[in-house]
Write an enzyme that holds these catalytic residues in place. Structure first.
Site, PDB file in Angstrom:
ATOM      1  N   GLY A  81       4.636   1.442  19.351  1.00  0.00           N
ATOM      2  CA  GLY A  81       3.541   2.403  19.313  1.00  0.00           C
ATOM      3  C   GLY A  81       2.797   2.408  17.997  1.00  0.00           C
ATOM      4  CB  CYS A  82       3.547   1.252  14.661  1.00  0.00           C
ATOM      5  SG  CYS A  82       4.645   2.654  14.409  1.00  0.00           S
ATOM      6  CD  GLU A  83      -4.173  -0.433  13.637  1.00  0.00           C
ATOM      7  OE1 GLU A  83      -5.250  -0.992  13.821  1.00  0.00           O
ATOM      8  OE2 GLU A  83      -4.065   0.611  12.963  1.00  0.00           O
TER       9      GLU A  83
END
Length: 143
Positions: A48-50
């Protein structure tokens, strides 16, 4: 070594320019203890992190109360600094303290909401949720 979260908050209050704040965030990332290479695993990756983010946690039972210790890393210098702030919020706390703390409130207090992309904000939420889950998971056998 990372300063306590109270010191980080105080330092942010002294820095008004956002370019300087981002420089400070990157400095915090450099000050964070390194995550050993073998801990850069899929199991420790935060989804869920860029950017790529890894969080490793362990349960310490020595001392007065059991504590959760965190190490982290990212492939982005700014994100590594955000990981460092998150670790400064939670590292060394007892699981019940972690569950009672919302790290996102600190990021709101520091006014990150207006200065990071929606993808980075989503990454902060994913890190916060992961830390909360880890605290509950690590505490479960001890209860």
């Amino acid at each position: 070594m990372l300063p306590p979260i109270a010191t980080i908050i105080e330092n942010f209050e002294l820095i008004e320019d956002w370019e300087e704040r981002y420089s400070y965030v990157m400095e915090l990332g450099r000050a964070m203890a390194p995550l050993p290479a073998d801990r850069h695993s899929e199991e420790n990756r935060v989804h869920g992190c860029e950017s790529q983010v890894w969080l490793d946690s362990r349960f310490e039972t020595g001392g007065e109360r059991p504590r959760v210790r965190f190490l982290g890393d990212s492939d982005s210098s700014i994100t590594r600094g955000l990981v460092a702030i998150m670790i400064a919020i939670y590292d060394g706390k007892a699981p019940d303290e972690i569950v009672a703390t919302n790290g996102l409130d600190v990021f709101k207090q520091l006014d990150f909401g207006n200065h990071i992309s929606s993808k980075r904000a989503g990454g902060l939420r994913a890190m916060n949720e992961r830390i909360q889950r880890e605290a509950l998971r690590l505490a479960a056998p001890a209860q």
